[in-house]
Design a protein around this motif. Structure first.
Motif, PDB file in Angstrom:
ATOM      1  N   GLN A   1      37.244 -80.972  84.473  1.00 45.29           N
ATOM      2  CA  GLN A   1      36.943 -81.504  85.807  1.00 45.29           C
ATOM      3  C   GLN A   1      36.735 -83.017  85.782  1.00 45.29           C
ATOM      4  OE1 GLN A   1      35.914 -78.282  85.273  1.00 45.29           O
ATOM      5  NE2 GLN A   1      37.254 -77.581  86.921  1.00 45.29           N
TER       6      GLN A   1
ATOM      7  N   TYR B   1      29.267 -82.982  90.962  1.00 42.65           N
ATOM      8  CA  TYR B   1      30.617 -82.875  91.508  1.00 42.65           C
ATOM      9  C   TYR B   1      31.462 -81.884  90.714  1.00 42.65           C
ATOM     10  CZ  TYR B   1      35.381 -84.048  92.813  1.00 42.65           C
ATOM     11  OH  TYR B   1      36.683 -83.966  93.223  1.00 42.65           O
TER      12      TYR B   1
ATOM     13  N   ARG C   1      33.149 -78.680  92.333  1.00 43.31           N
ATOM     14  CA  ARG C   1      34.602 -78.509  92.316  1.00 43.31           C
ATOM     15  C   ARG C   1      34.989 -77.205  91.638  1.00 43.31           C
ATOM     16  NH1 ARG C   1      38.835 -82.535  89.186  1.00 43.31           N
ATOM     17  NH2 ARG C   1      40.715 -81.250  89.512  1.00 43.31           N
TER      18      ARG C   1
END
Length: 397
Positions: A115, A134, A138
């Protein structure tokens, strides 16, 4: 090593607890990462591994939300580390830790499925906090999208199976009312190995079948589709009775391959003009006859299930007279094999008939729905089997 940081400060007031696995063989680097995590003020549980093999066993023992991965481990390195970790935990966020001299390593790691990436020695608490948040967000979004796609594909597949197992009755002039219900036994499945169908022949006779393929899952469902389609095609081609069952058995033996599947079924031919029904039972139980007074089992001769002794052809016919108005119900054993509400008792036909006779029957569909609800409530999830019910109602004169 596992460390849990309690909530501190306003920053973590609404934060979840992030379960973090750090895969790092350098003890000094591992300590720096742990200190940085504390400085982020995130709530977290940290587990560390010094090799991929050790990480594999820890991932098998518990799920994590985020993996911090060093690209140089004793048993794997580079993008191979990323692809291996992604295979081990496909729905977990992976953040790669690279060295200052590895300019291309981060982008290559993301191309391999990570990621994000962070450069050792240039990471501050704010950056690490944002990156972890994040990456986990995600990853969860990707997982939700994959599950939605899987659900859509499963629904499309089951819709195709449904057209095969649960066709529209093929009726022309018949005044018989057809009511069907189908419930799979397997959790999250839409279909099982049971099948049913009704067609009207060119001679005006009404033909019906209810069947049950042994076992559960896609193999049983696929074989049920084959048998149902074969039955309709053969009936419309003029095959009936023992000859029809023989041809269905030949198809079953050919399609089951090396799996020892068999099928039970009931064939019924209803003659509205003569007010009779002809039955063939291939390892299946008797249908039920409903009159104005009550519902009872139809005494019938029994034959062997399809595929048990291929070529035996032992399927005697039973011809029964029908009342001016009434109904015949064909069903699979999912309706009777559940529990009866007692510790070890089965419902059976002895428990089913009183339920039928005490359930209001003005509307056939509502009657079947109520009956199925009652049997499932008594069973309370203790026995699961596919269930198919076919009810034919009439008023001849």
């Amino acid at each position: 090593m596992t460390a849990t940081l309690p909530h501190v400060g306003d920053l973590a007031a609404n934060e979840p607890v992030y379960r973090v696995l750090l895969i790092e063989d350098d003890a000094a680097d591992a300590l720096l990462v742990e200190e940085l995590l504390h400085d982020t003020e995130l709530r977290f549980e940290l587990t560390t591994s010094t090799s991929l093999a050790e990480a594999r066993s820890k991932l098998a023992a518990r799920a994590v939300d985020c993996i911090l991965l060093d690209l140089h481990l004793p048993d794997v390195s580079g993008t191979d580390a990323v692809t291996t970790v992604r295979a081990m935990a496909p729905h977990t966020a992976v953040i790669v830790l690279t060295g200052l001299s590895e300019k291309q390593a981060g982008s290559e790691a993301m191309a391999a499925g990570a990621q994000d990436y962070l450069v050792k020695g240039k990471v501050e608490a704010d950056l690490l906090r944002r990156t972890v948040r994040y990456a986990v967000y995600r990853s969860r979004t990707e997982r939700a999208a994959a599950e939605a796609q899987s659900a859509r594909l499963r629904a499309e597949e089951n819709a195709r199976l449904e057209r095969g197992l649960l066709p529209r009755p093929l009726l022309d002039t018949s005044t018989v009312t057809v009511t069907t219900r189908y419930l799979p036994g397997a959790e999250k499945a839409l279909l099982g190995g049971d099948f049913l169908d009704v067609v009207e022949g060119d001679d005006g006779l009404l033909h019906a079948v209810v069947g049950d393929v042994s076992g559960h899952g896609p193999d049983a469902a696929a074989l049920g589709v084959c048998l149902r389609i074969a039955w309709r095609s053969l009936v419309l081609a003029g095959h009936h009775g023992t000859e029809l069952l023989h041809l269905m058995e030949r198809l079953l033996v050919a399609e089951r391959g090396n799996q020892h599947l068999f099928a039970t079924c009931t064939l019924l031919t209803l003659d509205q003009k003569a007010a009779t029904a002809t039955l063939y039972l291939a390892g299946h139980h008797e249908p039920l006859l409903t009159t104005a007074e009550e519902t009872l089992e139809v005494p019938s001769e029994h034959g062997i299930a399809l595929g048990i002794v291929p070529g035996h052809r032992d399927w005697p016919a039973t011809v029964i007279p029908l009342p001016d108005s009434g109904a015949l119900t064909l069903y699979t054993d999912g309706l009777t094999e559940g529990h009866n509400g007692e510790a070890n008792g089965r419902l059976g036909i002895e428990g089913l008939l009183p339920l039928i006779n005490t359930t209001p029957a003005e509307d056939p569909a509502a009657h079947l729905d109520s009956l199925i609800r009652q049997t499932r409530a008594l069973n309370a999830g203790r026995h699961t089997d596919d269930l198919a019910v076919l009810r034919l109602g009439w008023g001849f004169r």
